[in-house]
Design an enzyme around this catalytic site. Sequence first.
Site, mmCIF file in Angstrom:
data_model
loop_
_atom_site.group_PDB
_atom_site.id
_atom_site.type_symbol
_atom_site.label_atom_id
_atom_site.label_comp_id
_atom_site.label_asym_id
_atom_site.label_seq_id
_atom_site.Cartn_x
_atom_site.Cartn_y
_atom_site.Cartn_z
ATOM 1 N N LYS A 9 0.837 -1.197 0.000
ATOM 2 C CA LYS A 9 0.000 0.000 0.000
ATOM 3 C C LYS A 9 0.885 1.265 0.000
ATOM 4 O O LYS A 9 2.113 1.174 0.197
ATOM 5 C CB LYS A 9 -0.924 -0.051 1.215
ATOM 6 C CG LYS A 9 -1.969 -1.193 1.154
ATOM 7 C CD LYS A 9 -2.813 -1.208 2.430
ATOM 8 C CE LYS A 9 -3.906 -2.262 2.373
ATOM 9 N NZ LYS A 9 -4.714 -2.271 3.625
ATOM 10 N N TYR A 49 -12.496 -2.444 -3.194
ATOM 11 C CA TYR A 49 -13.010 -2.408 -1.823
ATOM 12 C C TYR A 49 -14.537 -2.391 -1.766
ATOM 13 O O TYR A 49 -15.107 -1.935 -0.778
ATOM 14 C CB TYR A 49 -12.428 -1.200 -1.090
ATOM 15 C CG TYR A 49 -10.999 -1.401 -0.613
ATOM 16 C CD1 TYR A 49 -10.637 -2.521 0.152
ATOM 17 C CD2 TYR A 49 -10.003 -0.463 -0.896
ATOM 18 C CE1 TYR A 49 -9.324 -2.706 0.595
ATOM 19 C CE2 TYR A 49 -8.695 -0.646 -0.448
ATOM 20 C CZ TYR A 49 -8.362 -1.769 0.295
ATOM 21 O OH TYR A 49 -7.070 -1.946 0.752
ATOM 22 N N ASN A 112 -1.722 -0.069 7.421
ATOM 23 C CA ASN A 112 -1.254 -1.431 7.720
ATOM 24 C C ASN A 112 -0.443 -2.063 6.590
ATOM 25 O O ASN A 112 -0.284 -3.279 6.537
ATOM 26 C CB ASN A 112 -2.418 -2.304 8.187
ATOM 27 C CG ASN A 112 -3.487 -2.478 7.124
ATOM 28 O OD1 ASN A 112 -3.346 -1.999 6.001
ATOM 29 N ND2 ASN A 112 -4.559 -3.182 7.474
ATOM 30 N N HIS A 115 -1.923 -5.473 1.537
ATOM 31 C CA HIS A 115 -3.195 -6.159 1.297
ATOM 32 C C HIS A 115 -2.885 -7.560 0.813
ATOM 33 O O HIS A 115 -1.950 -7.759 0.025
ATOM 34 C CB HIS A 115 -4.000 -5.423 0.222
ATOM 35 C CG HIS A 115 -5.180 -6.226 -0.270
ATOM 36 N ND1 HIS A 115 -6.397 -6.208 0.386
ATOM 37 C CD2 HIS A 115 -5.307 -7.114 -1.293
ATOM 38 C CE1 HIS A 115 -7.226 -7.047 -0.238
ATOM 39 N NE2 HIS A 115 -6.593 -7.609 -1.264
ATOM 40 N N GLU A 126 -9.707 -10.313 -7.460
ATOM 41 C CA GLU A 126 -8.729 -9.236 -7.292
ATOM 42 C C GLU A 126 -7.548 -9.373 -8.256
ATOM 43 O O GLU A 126 -7.065 -8.375 -8.779
ATOM 44 C CB GLU A 126 -8.230 -9.217 -5.838
ATOM 45 C CG GLU A 126 -9.329 -8.799 -4.861
ATOM 46 C CD GLU A 126 -8.941 -8.969 -3.395
ATOM 47 O OE1 GLU A 126 -7.803 -9.408 -3.117
ATOM 48 O OE2 GLU A 126 -9.778 -8.646 -2.533
HETATM 49 P P1 DAT Z 1 -7.502 -7.035 5.591
HETATM 50 O O1 DAT Z 1 -6.739 -5.926 4.906
HETATM 51 O O2 DAT Z 1 -6.708 -7.601 6.732
HETATM 52 O O3 DAT Z 1 -8.005 -8.090 4.656
HETATM 53 P P2 DAT Z 1 -10.249 -6.089 5.660
HETATM 54 O O4 DAT Z 1 -10.417 -6.697 4.330
HETATM 55 O O5 DAT Z 1 -11.227 -6.457 6.728
HETATM 56 O O6 DAT Z 1 -8.791 -6.361 6.247
HETATM 57 O O7 DAT Z 1 -10.296 -4.511 5.531
HETATM 58 C C1 DAT Z 1 -9.646 -3.877 4.441
HETATM 59 C C2 DAT Z 1 -8.886 -2.689 4.971
HETATM 60 O O8 DAT Z 1 -9.798 -1.746 5.528
HETATM 61 C C3 DAT Z 1 -7.928 -3.021 6.125
HETATM 62 O O9 DAT Z 1 -6.665 -3.447 5.648
HETATM 63 C C4 DAT Z 1 -7.857 -1.728 6.852
HETATM 64 C C5 DAT Z 1 -9.239 -1.132 6.670
HETATM 65 N N1 DAT Z 1 -10.108 -1.420 7.811
HETATM 66 C C6 DAT Z 1 -10.748 -2.587 8.065
HETATM 67 N N2 DAT Z 1 -11.461 -2.513 9.191
HETATM 68 C C7 DAT Z 1 -11.266 -1.259 9.670
HETATM 69 C C8 DAT Z 1 -11.711 -0.546 10.821
HETATM 70 N N3 DAT Z 1 -12.527 -1.103 11.711
HETATM 71 N N4 DAT Z 1 -11.292 0.734 10.968
HETATM 72 C C9 DAT Z 1 -10.465 1.315 10.076
HETATM 73 N N5 DAT Z 1 -10.000 0.695 8.969
HETATM 74 C C10 DAT Z 1 -10.389 -0.557 8.771
HETATM 75 MG MG MG Z 2 -9.373 -7.936 3.123
#
Ligand code: DAT
Ligand code: MG
Length: 149
Positions: A9, A49, A112, A115, A126
């Site tokens: 990212k 997303y 973080n 991805h 994806e």
């Molecule tokens: P991951 O990236 O571990 O697959 P995800 O698909 O649940 O996680 O979410 C996509 C991204 O969205 C994640 O990397 C960071 C952001 N995100 C997820 N949950 C969040 C939250 N509760 N608050 C802020 N950002 C969040």
């Molecule tokens: Mg995810």
Amino acid sequence: MEQTLVLVKPDGVQRGLVGEIVTRLERRGLKLLGMKFMQVSRELASTHYEAHVGKPFYEGLVSYITSSPIVAMVWEGKDAIQIVRTTMGATNAATAAPGTIRGDFAVEIGRNLVHGSDGVESAAREVSLFFKADELVNWSRETDRWIRE
Ligand code: DAT
Ligand code: MG
């Protein structure tokens, strides 16, 4: 054989962590099939997303991923999806285990670094969003027999 989409990212690129992240996936034993340095458009971000549309963090997530260039990659291997996820660590970097990418280099959920696709269906979706079929290279790796029995 599974394929999975990995993104370094914008924070990973800005912080000079591309090599570190690629190195960890290479050393783990996954095989690289494709890689590109690119700017994510708002359109691509909102498709990528789409599962998060309507969530409170959605707008911030789209502006973060479009804020600066990323590196998109496809990695292959048996169980590649899960192996990438465990190598990345927990979504919320504040609780990610040391030894993981997020646990070693990040401190919060909104920055973080990486991805990784979370399942077989999302991985297929994806990978095809970020790569055309002819951008993935089918190659044989001489070390495979030392990585898999
Ligand atoms: P991951 O990236 O571990 O697959 P995800 O698909 O649940 O996680 O979410 C996509 C991204 O969205 C994640 O990397 C960071 C952001 N995100 C997820 N949950 C969040 C939250 N509760 N608050 C802020 N950002 C969040
Ligand atoms: Mg995810």
